[in-house]
Design an enzyme around this catalytic site. Structure first.
Site, mmCIF file in Angstrom:
data_model
loop_
_atom_site.group_PDB
_atom_site.id
_atom_site.type_symbol
_atom_site.label_atom_id
_atom_site.label_comp_id
_atom_site.label_asym_id
_atom_site.label_seq_id
_atom_site.Cartn_x
_atom_site.Cartn_y
_atom_site.Cartn_z
ATOM 1 N N SER A 278 -19.459 43.331 25.987
ATOM 2 C CA SER A 278 -19.441 41.889 26.209
ATOM 3 C C SER A 278 -20.026 41.131 25.014
ATOM 4 C CB SER A 278 -20.230 41.552 27.472
ATOM 5 O OG SER A 278 -19.575 42.090 28.598
ATOM 6 N N GLU A 550 -10.871 42.866 27.998
ATOM 7 C CA GLU A 550 -10.561 41.515 27.500
ATOM 8 C C GLU A 550 -11.562 40.492 28.059
ATOM 9 O OE1 GLU A 550 -7.735 42.720 25.106
ATOM 10 O OE2 GLU A 550 -7.574 40.573 25.451
#
Lengths: 755, 755
Positions: A278, A550
């Site tokens: 992240s 993603e």
């Protein structure tokens, strides 16, 4: 006999009266529907009066009255034919003529009631003697028209593509061994490339048609074939190719883009590291410019700083590597460099080490791997230099002076990938829903006695709730994403930040929805849903990771919320932000105060079905969550609390805001879209789907709306009942709605979808 | 310098004041905690007054005051050591002595605040300079004591069994090929049988110890090894063996039970058919008694009337077949008959046809298959005749004359299987939670600046919510099921119906919870959670079907609700049921009316943490849902609506009732259990887990409670905040809590659980 006591005109209304009083189907606005029919029918004054006397909620017909209707119906011996277009109308007319008339006689007024009250089999299945072994016909709405609306302007591309998918190489089969599976998927990717599908989003010079929205459309359709194929296709053409297209400049395009689109070069997108998923800005891989050799040296500093989960890692010869770019001893932040990782023979290039990630929960046809670099040298030109360049003198420069902004600009070009992920999730959801619906229309379980066959599970209210609600959501999200991919494709750098915020919320919202829905489909199909041959299992396992890759959903929702807060702040003159906050607080309270009890208590169908009510409710929630978050942040900042601590303090608040924003945005886009549908009949059904979407989401947050006094307890109950009722009303059209997804026959391979 | 202006006594409170005002941690009852500490500390009158002046929520300290505290702390240069037992107390004392004292000085009053306010790292991580690279110590609660409480009286059996599981044959590995996997699982089952574990629930004469609760305990622990093994073990010893034990009589026990416990006979439980899963009473397989040959002929009438998903079907030599028993032309209803399906060499017996069910989403180590019978003849004695017999004359008789009751009595003996399924689900959940927690205590992501290392993901509030809440639920469900299996084992036929209702609700509630929790663990571990090596993926796929088999959850919840309604009705003299309903309605309204605003608005910690409040809230919900369902049913019945139509009309209502009943029941059992815990410290933590469980579930149904005016908007918000806060307060003990599950080291094989 009792039955003789009523005129034929009265008798034809009795099955209707029986059904509505056998359940509590009547609200004020619905009694109006019934009365309108009675008014417009050619009845005598007495007949009209008698029927009206049975339509009063304050003084409902006596139980013995209702029981006498039941006798009248039972004694007639007439059967209700479920496959009629208007089963209750036909039944009532036959009853009225006591079977004396051979012709089928219709009555527009009865039909009007049947349609507008949304009377469906689960309202009457066990009230009458039913005659049918077929599923009710479901052609009131033409699935092709629905499909046409969903495809929109890409229809020709999508249609051709769907035919292309009938190639035997795409035939679905169970794959358990990852190595065999991966090779098969690689062949499929190459076949798609050879037909020009990989390059669709690239310019003509590079083999494409420059059509990103159409590319996203075929990407979604690939999910009908297989999740691994979809993802490997996306890695090769979207992520690797996309990085060259969006982060590189002309020289890179000329050198690599055409071959990439043809799958002549296979590439991977090496961003994530084991310890940095992240928090990409914190990646450890370094790319150091060495002036002496005019080259960039890629290096993995620590054992756990390797690239991780990199798709295509076992097959690719090239990789776009994200690394901290160090020029003249200065860290210029994260940049992308193209690195050759295998030679033509497939051997790893010196200094590159790759390991297989092994078996995963799903997507085992994708070759994910870990990559380490040990002082791997590449020419300076391999830096994808659209946003930051090293010149011949070895000096770094960028048009974006703020490194932070530069980093986010680079990431921003990848937002298209997030839209595609969400589209893929929607594609998977469509296949799961279509399969579950087909099964629910053949599977029967339980009945009331020996004489009637068992009930279709589609006719159980709980089953309608679990399948019809997500069908409506799927339509809404499809339209939302079509809108977003067009906005993204035509966006300028200025508008892109806004789109990033929107996509962050939507990707999280939609992939989470898809996961839950596919799981629901599995359970809705019972043991059959558990067999891999029926596809839902693999869909679940493949789509599962869409919530993580993603952009992890939890992180994305916070990102979206922060975007919303930034916009909120920039709405005003920031000098007097404190005053502004006070003002907004007052506005919100006023808005609530001006809702008179007629609003907070309004349970009328017209009101509950009005898009203005839905939009108002969604806006109010987003606005209030934004305002309270902004106020809390301001309070903390004034006390000198560091930003990261503030983020922790309000983390769950931000997540709620991110979700609320995504829901509002989807509905806004969908409601606007529905207005443009020219075909009134189609507009009607799409609006109904939107209503179900909206009421479902208001219901999901009913506690919040109740806490704020935005709705009353009665209104909250009415909304719940409307959600259930809407699912029932849409029941006859479920087949049209899932056929409207346009899944080609050759992709509907689950045995349970063929029964 | 400003720091000089406060006495050491004041300074030591400043970090505490800073933390509580940096977040909104203070409610009335918590200010009382702070004040108590100040009161009991040896402070001067002025010092006490000054600190008290900073503890007023109406007039909180000014922002500049708080900022000045921050400066005082920053300038001290003292670091907070996160691995201290009382980090904030230690830090404050150091600050107070300005680092002049080498010894670590403690202060009981500060500790009192730190513990009672539940101040945790996510409240201060970015407020201070933090010094630590270790996870905070987590030994405040001894995991072995927690494990001891959970194991209860079976501790010796469980402990021995866990050691036994270290046998290399149980070593976990990735299995992709079903045939290899099945053989391995078969070997494991045989090893367990050879050690006597299969027969545990049987009497001594048949190799067992007659201990069903201990059997259920080891069954749960098997989930730490593998889901397929657990299920195959359950099919062989619980379902097949259990059918002989519970539906058969002495002759059957003597003939087959010992060999079954030793896995000398492998058997399957052939009940479900392709077209009859939930509606077992409608199965089509026939068992016709033929007097001429004194035998029973088993036959599958139609192509799709085969037995389906039958576990052990590919390995078994025997099957308990459920079929419609026809004697002298009369259908006596569903009975169980033991049928030989393979000879000693493993060849199918004549007339038996078996097909592999193929690959499934999970449990691929279990050999599920379809079975058809074509006039397969077995001796009359093979009828499991405990509840229905054919005598030598060929006449049928049963002690239970009502065929309906007979059928449900037979099914009722299988309720133990449902308890085991739920226990297995809890076992899987424990492993997933333990793995996710270990990972969250090593995984770091994001930070506030360069100087501090990134935050542990366990310290994010959203992560605490997603993991700590289910940890509390897992403890509650463990205790609930331990209670149920004891009740079941010691039940009489009279008490069994009640237990069936309870188990129906609990099986549905718990398996649904387990599925959602394992999914949450997958997502909480991001990409690592997606790798099969980390076990969570297989747990998800294996436990998935637990929501379907041994009773579909949707069907079970309705079954539970119907049981609750039956009990409700039998509470009263049924003659005046209508009057009674009116009375109950009045009682419920009165109950609500007697709650003064002090109740509906009470947001005090003492009240919100009080089990009496929780029990009252759960009882109220169940009572009201029961009453409204009963009223609706009565209304419909009076109108002459057929039962099945009534069921459809109120289906979603019944499902809500079933769930509410399960939640209430679990909490009742748990709250009672907590009272018996002798060790006060342990009682404290268990009570806290119960509180989190209760508030979480009230929160889940907040909309309903708000709709009914049972709680106010403010109370609803307070409950939400308390749930978040409780998760944070339990944060330091997460390791103890998951280690308390007692998963042996040799079963915690996920690489991410070892970091």
């Amino acid at each position: 006999m009792e039955t003789e006591k009523y005129s034929a005109n009265i008798v034809k209304y009795i099955p209707f009266l029986y059904v509505v009083w056998a359940d509590d189907l009547l609200s004020a606005s619905e009694i109006a529907v019934f009365k309108k029919a009675v008014r417009e029918d050619s009845l005598s004054k007495e007949e009209r009066k008698l029927i009206s006397s049975w339509l009063k909620t304050e003084t409902p017909p006596l139980d013995k009255e209702i029981t006498s209707w039941k006798h009248l119906i039972d004694q007639s011996g007439i059967k209700l034919v479920e496959s009629d277009n208007y089963p209750l109308t036909s039944f009532s007319m036959k009853l009225s003529f006591r079977g004396n008339n051979e012709e089928e006689i219709s009555n527009e007024n009865l039909k009007f009631i049947e349609i507008n009250l949304g009377i469906q089999p689960n309202h009457y299945r066990h009230l009458f003697d039913i005659q049918t072994r077929q599923s009710p016909k479901a052609d009131f709405y033409d699935p092709e028209k629905i499909d046409g609306i969903l495809k929109g302007e890409h229809a020709p591309h999508i249609d051709t593509f769907r035919k292309f998918l009938s190639d035997p190489l795409f035939q679905w089969e169970i794959s358990r061994d990852k190595d065999t599976f991966r090779l098969r998927v690689l062949e499929q990717v190459k076949l798609l490339a050879s037909a020009g599908y990989g390059a669709m989003a690239y310019e003509k010079a590079y083999g494409g048609i420059g059509n990103m929205p159409a590319y996203a459309g075929i990407f979604e359709n690939l999910m009908f074939i297989d999740g691994s194929l979809t993802i490997k296709f996306g890695v090769q053409f979207g992520l690797f190719g996309g990085s060259i297209q969006n982060l590189g400049t002309r020289k890179h395009h000329d050198q690599w883009l055409k071959a990439t689109g043809e799958a002549g070069i296979l590439g991977c997108f090496a961003m994530t590291e084991t310890r940095h998923g992240s928090n990409v800005r914190g990646i450890k891989t370094t790319a150091t410019y060495v002036k002496e050799t005019d080259s960039i040296v890629i290096d993995t500093p620590g054992k756990n700083d390797n690239k991780e989960y990199i798709g295509n890692a076992l097959h690719a010869t090239m990789a776009t590597v994200f690394a901290q770019l160090i020029v003249n001893g200065t860290n210029e932040g994260v940049h992308a460099i193209v690195v050759r990782i295998r030679d033509e023979k497939g051997n790893l290039t010196p200094g590159v080490h790759i390991e297989d990630n092994g078996y995963k929960l799903g997507l085992n046809g994708v070759d994910n791997g870990k990559i380490w670099f040990k002082n791997v040298s590449v020419p300076r030109e391999n830096l994808l230099n659209r946003f930051g360049n090293i010149d011949e003198e070895g000096n770094y420069s960028s048009d974006i002076s703020n490194p932070n902004k530069r980093f986010f600009t680079m990431l921003g070009t990848l937002v298209g990938g997030r839209i595609c992920v969400a589209k893929g999730a929607v594609g998977g959801t469509k296949l799961a829903l279509a399969t579950a619906v087909k099964y629910a229309l053949s599977r029967r379980q339980f009945n009331s006695g020996e004489k009637v066959q068992e009930d279709l599970i589609m006719d159980y209210p709980s089953h309608q709730l679990r399948l019809v609600t997500p069908i409506a959501q799927t339509h809404v999200y499809h339209i939302t994403l079509e809108h977003m991919i067009r906005s993204y494709s035509s966006s300028t750098e200025a508008s892109r930040r806004k789109i990033e915020t929107q996509v962050a919320a939507l990707k999280a919202l939609i992939t989470d929805f898809s996961n839950k829905t596919i799981q629901e489909c599995r359970e809705a199909c019972g043991g059959k849903g558990y067999l891999l041959e029926n596809r839902i299992g693999d869909l679940k396992n493949d789509v599962d990771i869409f919530t993580t890759f993603e952009g992890d959903n939890t992180v994305l929702l916070q990102l979206a919320a922060k975007g919303v807060l930034t916009d909120f702040k920039s709405e005003f003159n920031s000098d007097s932000y404190g005053d502004i906050l006070k003002l907004v607080g007052t506005q919100l309270s006023d808005r609530l105060a001006t809702f008179n009890p007629l609003f907070t208590n309004n349970t009328d169908k017209e009101h509950l079905f009005n898009p203005d009510f839905h939009l108002e409710a969604f806006h109010y929630r987003v606005r209030r969550l934004t305002f309270t978050a902004a106020s809390r942040i301001r309070r903390y900042v004034k006390k000198g609390i560091p930003p990261q601590q503030v983020s922790l303090n309000i983390q769950t608040h931000l997540i709620a805001l991110g979700k609320a924003y995504g829901v509002m945005l989807s509905y806004e886009i969908f409601a606007d879209f529905v207005k443009q549908i020219a075909d009134e009949k189609m507009q009607f059904i799409f609006r109904k789907l939107g209503t179900l979407y909206a009421l479902h989401h208001i219901r999901e947050n009913a506690a919040w709306y109740l806490e704020h006094g935005y709705i009353s307890g009665n209104k909250s109950k009415a909304i719940r009942q409307r959600v259930e009722r809407l699912c029932t009303e849409l029941r006859p059209h479920v087949v049209s709605l899932v056929d409207g997804f346009g899944i080609p026959e050759h992709c509907m391979t689950a045995p349970i979808s063929k029964q």
